[in-house]
Design a protein around this motif. Structure first.
Motif, PDB file in Angstrom:
ATOM      1  N   MET A   1       0.950  -1.264  -0.104  1.00  0.00           N
ATOM      2  CA  MET A   1      -0.078   0.049   0.042  1.00  0.00           C
ATOM      3  C   MET A   1       1.089   1.333  -0.006  1.00  0.00           C
ATOM      4  N   LYS A   2       0.483   2.011  -0.710  1.00  0.00           N
ATOM      5  CA  LYS A   2       1.303   3.518  -0.844  1.00  0.00           C
ATOM      6  C   LYS A   2       0.640   4.411   0.131  1.00  0.00           C
ATOM      7  N   TYR A   3       1.428   5.568   0.609  1.00  0.00           N
ATOM      8  CA  TYR A   3       0.897   6.283   1.742  1.00  0.00           C
ATOM      9  C   TYR A   3       1.186   7.812   1.176  1.00  0.00           C
ATOM     10  N   ARG A   4       0.214   8.717   1.614  1.00  0.00           N
ATOM     11  CA  ARG A   4       0.514   9.981   1.103  1.00  0.00           C
ATOM     12  C   ARG A   4       0.415  10.885   2.380  1.00  0.00           C
ATOM     13  N   THR A   5       0.724  12.238   2.471  1.00  0.00           N
ATOM     14  CA  THR A   5       0.665  12.966   3.647  1.00  0.00           C
ATOM     15  C   THR A   5      -0.522  13.849   3.582  1.00  0.00           C
ATOM     16  N   LEU A   6      -1.428  13.648   4.650  1.00  0.00           N
ATOM     17  CA  LEU A   6      -2.701  14.453   4.733  1.00  0.00           C
ATOM     18  C   LEU A   6      -2.495  16.041   4.962  1.00  0.00           C
ATOM     19  N   LYS A   8      -1.363  19.545   5.943  1.00  0.00           N
ATOM     20  CA  LYS A   8      -0.539  19.934   7.327  1.00  0.00           C
ATOM     21  C   LYS A   8      -0.844  19.261   8.387  1.00  0.00           C
ATOM     22  N   THR A   9      -1.769  18.280   8.396  1.00  0.00           N
ATOM     23  CA  THR A   9      -1.742  17.380   9.724  1.00  0.00           C
ATOM     24  C   THR A   9      -0.616  16.580   9.985  1.00  0.00           C
ATOM     25  N   GLY A  10       0.202  16.227   8.803  1.00  0.00           N
ATOM     26  CA  GLY A  10       1.410  15.452   8.900  1.00  0.00           C
ATOM     27  C   GLY A  10       1.334  13.985   9.043  1.00  0.00           C
ATOM     28  N   LEU A  11      -0.048  13.489   9.060  1.00  0.00           N
ATOM     29  CA  LEU A  11      -0.474  12.236   9.168  1.00  0.00           C
ATOM     30  C   LEU A  11      -0.141  11.447   7.770  1.00  0.00           C
ATOM     31  N   LYS A  12       0.561  10.434   7.973  1.00  0.00           N
ATOM     32  CA  LYS A  12       0.650   9.520   6.535  1.00  0.00           C
ATOM     33  C   LYS A  12      -0.505   8.486   6.436  1.00  0.00           C
ATOM     34  N   VAL A  13      -1.176   8.706   5.531  1.00  0.00           N
ATOM     35  CA  VAL A  13      -2.472   7.938   5.116  1.00  0.00           C
ATOM     36  C   VAL A  13      -2.373   7.120   4.084  1.00  0.00           C
ATOM     37  N   SER A  14      -2.924   6.007   3.969  1.00  0.00           N
ATOM     38  CA  SER A  14      -3.043   5.032   2.743  1.00  0.00           C
ATOM     39  C   SER A  14      -3.914   5.783   1.555  1.00  0.00           C
ATOM     40  N   VAL A  15      -3.234   5.661   0.461  1.00  0.00           N
ATOM     41  CA  VAL A  15      -3.944   6.185  -0.705  1.00  0.00           C
ATOM     42  C   VAL A  15      -5.269   5.970  -0.764  1.00  0.00           C
ATOM     43  N   ILE A  16      -5.561   4.538  -0.452  1.00  0.00           N
ATOM     44  CA  ILE A  16      -7.037   4.093  -0.563  1.00  0.00           C
ATOM     45  C   ILE A  16      -7.268   3.997   0.976  1.00  0.00           C
ATOM     46  N   GLY A  17      -8.308   4.877   1.312  1.00  0.00           N
ATOM     47  CA  GLY A  17      -9.019   4.642   2.601  1.00  0.00           C
ATOM     48  C   GLY A  17     -10.260   3.982   2.764  1.00  0.00           C
ATOM     49  N   PHE A  18     -10.815   3.853   3.758  1.00  0.00           N
ATOM     50  CA  PHE A  18     -12.052   3.296   4.078  1.00  0.00           C
ATOM     51  C   PHE A  18     -13.444   3.999   4.302  1.00  0.00           C
ATOM     52  N   GLY A  19     -14.242   4.018   3.491  1.00  0.00           N
ATOM     53  CA  GLY A  19     -15.420   4.711   3.743  1.00  0.00           C
ATOM     54  C   GLY A  19     -16.482   3.983   4.553  1.00  0.00           C
ATOM     55  N   GLY A  20     -16.969   4.523   5.674  1.00  0.00           N
ATOM     56  CA  GLY A  20     -17.842   4.051   6.705  1.00  0.00           C
ATOM     57  C   GLY A  20     -19.225   3.917   6.466  1.00  0.00           C
ATOM     58  N   ILE A  21     -19.960   4.281   5.420  1.00  0.00           N
ATOM     59  CA  ILE A  21     -21.056   4.279   5.187  1.00  0.00           C
ATOM     60  C   ILE A  21     -21.765   2.638   5.000  1.00  0.00           C
ATOM     61  N   PRO A  22     -21.200   1.969   4.361  1.00  0.00           N
ATOM     62  CA  PRO A  22     -21.579   0.768   3.750  1.00  0.00           C
ATOM     63  C   PRO A  22     -21.532  -0.395   5.313  1.00  0.00           C
ATOM     64  N   VAL A  23     -20.653  -0.213   5.986  1.00  0.00           N
ATOM     65  CA  VAL A  23     -20.888  -1.098   7.095  1.00  0.00           C
ATOM     66  C   VAL A  23     -22.221  -1.056   7.864  1.00  0.00           C
ATOM     67  N   GLN A  24     -22.897  -0.263   7.765  1.00  0.00           N
ATOM     68  CA  GLN A  24     -24.304  -0.228   8.260  1.00  0.00           C
ATOM     69  C   GLN A  24     -25.072  -1.277   7.822  1.00  0.00           C
ATOM     70  N   ARG A  25     -24.889  -1.734   6.574  1.00  0.00           N
ATOM     71  CA  ARG A  25     -25.690  -2.684   6.058  1.00  0.00           C
ATOM     72  C   ARG A  25     -25.277  -4.166   6.306  1.00  0.00           C
ATOM     73  N   VAL A  26     -24.011  -4.333   7.203  1.00  0.00           N
ATOM     74  CA  VAL A  26     -23.661  -5.632   7.133  1.00  0.00           C
ATOM     75  C   VAL A  26     -23.696  -5.950   8.779  1.00  0.00           C
ATOM     76  N   THR A  27     -23.647  -7.229   9.314  1.00  0.00           N
ATOM     77  CA  THR A  27     -23.600  -7.451  10.611  1.00  0.00           C
ATOM     78  C   THR A  27     -22.292  -7.076  11.379  1.00  0.00           C
ATOM     79  N   ALA A  28     -22.327  -7.105  12.682  1.00  0.00           N
ATOM     80  CA  ALA A  28     -21.165  -6.820  13.399  1.00  0.00           C
ATOM     81  C   ALA A  28     -19.821  -7.790  13.253  1.00  0.00           C
ATOM     82  N   GLY A  29     -20.256  -9.116  12.924  1.00  0.00           N
ATOM     83  CA  GLY A  29     -19.293 -10.091  12.720  1.00  0.00           C
ATOM     84  C   GLY A  29     -18.785  -9.796  11.148  1.00  0.00           C
TER      85      GLY A  29
END
Length: 336
Positions: A1-6, A8-29
């Protein structure tokens, strides 16, 4: 996985992140398995929100156990100081963490909302205090209206901007991209697949990575989606001419007036799953899957013709879509 700086936060983040809307549709497991797989593949940026029902809860159940591997971003629709104070505490408790890496003003879509949030006793003031206390590390803003985001970037305390950007909505984005670079603001791209309307996911993500964005957050609700998207972030291959042509052709079919499946229109008091109906209509009209779409439409508990035209969905739609008219059109096509 490649990373870029977010920014001026200085955080190193994956260029592909995780959008949290669809997990509402799946079970906790199921959510646990999906999120762990994302972490295992190097995805470290996770975006959720107070308004995403149990998304914070599901992400937090995994991420608090692997806290050092994750950059957690959440957000609140609160514009007042009082509302933001309550939401920060709710997020900390629901996620089960001591601090949140990025807390964002969520879906600021007009001047009045922006002014209220930035006022002396507004939501931003509370976020800055929370930042001093260490429970919020960085502050950002999200929205769908570029003019509002351009205005918001005059505020130095906003370190990141999250907005829709994809092969369909690329026109006009350059001004915002340029200002983000000038202000050293981190760029978080939502709706990279135009809310699922773009079916060639790999091409759509690779298109965006040619731009100086920090991270892209496609929504994911299966391990297969996680693995496919993570591969894009690992290989980082630019589109060739033939691939660009394919993506342009698909984008051209969509036009501008289509549902991005942001789900802000929900819930409908009549029980209509508005994004699902528009998704099925897309299969019917754009991808020549008429029989398949009609069959699944018939299985819906509430059909498009259950709309009583109250207009609440249109008030909440960040794209100002004529949802009532679109539902009537869908009822004619799908209700065969």
């Amino acid at each position: 996985m490649k990373y870029r700086t977010l920014g001026k936060t200085g955080l190193k983040v994956s260029v592909i992140g995780f959008g949290g809307i669809p997990v509402q549709r799946v079970t906790a497991g199921e959510a646990e398995a999906i999120i762990n797989r994302a972490l295992d593949l190097g995805i470290n940026f996770f975006d959720t929100a107070r308004g995403y029902t149990d998304s914070e809860e599901k992400l937090g159940a995994v991420l608090r156990k692997r806290r050092k591997e994750a950059v957690i971003a959440t957000k609140s629709m609160a514009r007042t100081g009082e509302g933001m104070t309550a939401d920060i505490q709710k997020s900390l408790k629901t996620l089960g963490v001591d601090y949140i890496d990025l807390y964002q003003l969520h879906n600021v879509k007009d001047k009045d909302a922006l002014e209220q949030a930035l006022s002396s006793g507004g939501a931003l003031a509370v976020l800055k205090e929370a930042q001093k206390d260490g429970v919020v590390r960085h502050i950002g803003i999200t929205g769908h209206v570029r003019e509002i985001l351009l205005e918001a970037l005059k505020e130095e305390d906003l370190e990141t901007v999250q907005f829709p950007f994809n092969a369909v909505e690329a026109d006009g984005a350059q001004e915002l991209l340029d200002l983000c670079e000038k202000r050293a603001a981190g760029i978080i791209v939502m709706k990279p697949l135009a809310g699922g309307a773009l079916r060639k996911a790999s091409l759509a993500l690779r298109f965006i990575l040619d731009y100086p964005v920090s991270t892209i957050i496609p929504g994911m609700d299966s391990i297969e989606q996680v693995e496919e998207n993570a591969l894009v972030g690992k290989n980082m291959q630019p589109l060739n001419a033939d691939e660009r042509k394919l993506l342009d052709e698909e984008a051209g079919l969509l036009g501008a007036a289509f549902c991005r499946r942001c789900e802000y229109c929900r819930p409908c008091l009549q029980g209509i799953d508005i994004p699902m109906i528009f998704l099925l209509e897309g299969y019917y009209t754009r991808y020549d899957l008429k029989d398949w779409a009609v069959e699944r439409y018939r299985g819906l508990q509430a059909k498009a013709d259950a709309c009583i035209e109250c207009g609440e969905c249109e008030d909440r739609c960040p794209y100002n879509l004529p949802i009532r008219r679109m539902l009537a059109d869908a009822a004619k096509r799908l209700g065969q």
